[in-house]
Write a protein that holds these residues in place. Structure first.
Motif, PDB file in Angstrom:
ATOM      1  N   GLU A   1       0.744  -1.325   0.211  1.00 36.04           N
ATOM      2  CA  GLU A   1      -0.063  -0.114  -0.010  1.00 36.04           C
ATOM      3  C   GLU A   1       1.035   0.830   0.356  1.00 36.04           C
ATOM      4  OE1 GLU A   1      -3.763   0.330   1.957  1.00 36.04           O
ATOM      5  OE2 GLU A   1      -2.066   1.625   3.424  1.00 36.04           O
ATOM      6  N   GLN A   2       0.737   2.297  -0.619  1.00 36.72           N
ATOM      7  CA  GLN A   2       1.138   3.754  -1.165  1.00 36.72           C
ATOM      8  C   GLN A   2       1.116   4.506   0.236  1.00 36.72           C
ATOM      9  OE1 GLN A   2       1.352   5.229  -4.745  1.00 36.72           O
ATOM     10  NE2 GLN A   2       1.372   3.340  -5.770  1.00 36.72           N
ATOM     11  N   THR A   3       2.178   5.380   1.019  1.00 36.53           N
ATOM     12  CA  THR A   3       1.869   6.095   1.830  1.00 36.53           C
ATOM     13  C   THR A   3       1.264   7.107   1.335  1.00 36.53           C
ATOM     14  OG1 THR A   3       3.597   5.005   2.664  1.00 36.53           O
ATOM     15  CG2 THR A   3       3.215   7.498   3.351  1.00 36.53           C
ATOM     16  N   PHE A   4       0.341   7.770   2.176  1.00 35.37           N
ATOM     17  CA  PHE A   4       0.527   9.341   1.875  1.00 35.37           C
ATOM     18  C   PHE A   4       1.111  10.116   1.977  1.00 35.37           C
ATOM     19  CE2 PHE A   4      -2.961  12.885   3.606  1.00 35.37           C
ATOM     20  CZ  PHE A   4      -3.100  13.281   1.957  1.00 35.37           C
TER      21      PHE A   4
ATOM     22  N   LEU B   1     -11.692  20.932  -7.290  1.00 28.89           N
ATOM     23  CA  LEU B   1     -10.794  20.290  -7.559  1.00 28.89           C
ATOM     24  C   LEU B   1      -9.781  20.164  -7.160  1.00 28.89           C
ATOM     25  CD1 LEU B   1     -10.196  19.644 -11.114  1.00 28.89           C
ATOM     26  CD2 LEU B   1     -12.320  18.477  -9.914  1.00 28.89           C
ATOM     27  N   SER B   2      -9.334  19.208  -6.180  1.00 26.27           N
ATOM     28  CA  SER B   2      -8.722  18.837  -5.588  1.00 26.27           C
ATOM     29  C   SER B   2      -7.192  17.730  -5.475  1.00 26.27           C
ATOM     30  CB  SER B   2      -9.373  17.903  -3.863  1.00 26.27           C
ATOM     31  OG  SER B   2      -9.456  18.954  -2.759  1.00 26.27           O
ATOM     32  N   MET B   3      -6.037  17.219  -5.158  1.00 21.96           N
ATOM     33  CA  MET B   3      -5.405  16.605  -5.320  1.00 21.96           C
ATOM     34  C   MET B   3      -4.935  15.678  -4.261  1.00 21.96           C
ATOM     35  SD  MET B   3      -1.281  17.290  -7.876  1.00 21.96           S
ATOM     36  CE  MET B   3      -0.905  18.146  -6.152  1.00 21.96           C
ATOM     37  N   ALA B   4      -4.741  14.727  -4.449  1.00 24.46           N
ATOM     38  CA  ALA B   4      -4.312  13.938  -3.494  1.00 24.46           C
ATOM     39  C   ALA B   4      -2.964  12.908  -3.225  1.00 24.46           C
ATOM     40  CB  ALA B   4      -5.301  13.257  -2.680  1.00 24.46           C
ATOM     41  N   VAL B   5      -1.613  12.727  -2.769  1.00 26.54           N
ATOM     42  CA  VAL B   5      -0.351  12.321  -3.055  1.00 26.54           C
ATOM     43  C   VAL B   5      -0.057  11.531  -2.023  1.00 26.54           C
ATOM     44  CG1 VAL B   5       2.030  13.132  -3.727  1.00 26.54           C
ATOM     45  CG2 VAL B   5       0.282  14.767  -4.729  1.00 26.54           C
ATOM     46  N   PHE B   6       0.277   9.932  -3.753  1.00 28.23           N
ATOM     47  CA  PHE B   6       0.717   8.704  -3.010  1.00 28.23           C
ATOM     48  C   PHE B   6       2.006   8.606  -3.593  1.00 28.23           C
ATOM     49  CE2 PHE B   6      -3.393   8.955  -1.960  1.00 28.23           C
ATOM     50  CZ  PHE B   6      -4.289   8.262  -0.343  1.00 28.23           C
TER      51      PHE B   6
END
Length: 227
Positions: free
Chosen positions: A40-43, A58-63
């Motif tokens: 599982e990738q890290t947030f 809009l939102s952007m989440a980076v993993f």
């Protein structure tokens, strides 16, 4: 400018721009899995773009994966052409996300995902206006502060213009919670091993530049690094 909030750091359902803690993404979206190791990738962080932005609402989440380290994938894959004014080929912005993932979504659809085990310490970001001259900051919009030459891409698939989204300054450290496992890094011997530090780095803590497609119906993100 993305300014760290020094006040209470208890994560709330209403938080929209922040580092670490639990991601606030739609319930229908799965927590990304690393294509290289299956973990599982890290947030790392997410930002909600303000009303004045082309991607407002809009939102952007980076993993990114912190469980494996491969020499060829320590930073996002780079195009082989001269980067300034490059046309990014169709499909590249999906396939280059092997050990990291950019999730784009309508901000109002995000919910606090308690099914994700927190690794990076939660820290709230406040969005503050900043002049164009104050460019050496973590920031959304404006113009990129290039460490080296200008590498602004021109378009995606020859038809969709690209525009500057945000930058994250070099040497940025993501402090981790006490029970988070260490990040896997490449040692001086060239082998993967656990980091001795109690923080994570995103793409070697290089300076990061995020560009987006000028198409709200299909928002895609291109990440460049400089050091």
């Amino acid at each position: 400018m993305l300014k760290m909030d020094p006040s209470d750091q208890q994560q709330k359902e209403s938080d929209q721009s922040f580092i670490g803690g639990h991601p606030c993404i739609p319930a229908s979206m799965e927590i990304p899995i690393c294509q290289l190791c299956g973990a599982e990738q890290t947030f790392f962080f997410q930002v909600a773009f303000p009303e004045s932005h082309r991607w407002h609402d809009l939102s952007m989440a980076v993993f990114s994966c912190t469980s494996c380290a491969h020499e060829e994938y320590l930073i996002p894959e780079m195009l082989q052409d001269s980067l300034h004014g490059v046309d990014i080929p169709k499909g590249f912005l999906e396939t280059y996300q092997r050990n990291f993932k950019i999730i784009m979504f309508e901000t109002r659809a995000g919910i606090l995902r308690k099914d994700y085990k927190e690794k990076v310490q939660f820290k709230r970001w406040n969005l503050a206006p900043v002049s164009e001259t104050a460019i050496n900051e973590n920031r959304i919009g404006g113009q990129p502060n290039w460490l080296l030459e200008d590498e602004t891409p021109a378009s995606y698939n020859s038809t969709v213009p690209m525009f500057f989204l945000m930058q994250l300054m070099e040497e940025f450290k993501f402090d981790i919670v006490p029970d988070a496992p260490p990040q896997t890094v490449i040692s001086l011997r060239g082998k993967p091993e656990p980091s001795k530090h109690r923080y994570y780095e995103l793409f070697l803590a290089n300076q990061l530049y995020f560009f987006g497609t000028n198409n709200r119906s299909e928002p895609l993100v291109y990440i460049l690094t400089q050091v």
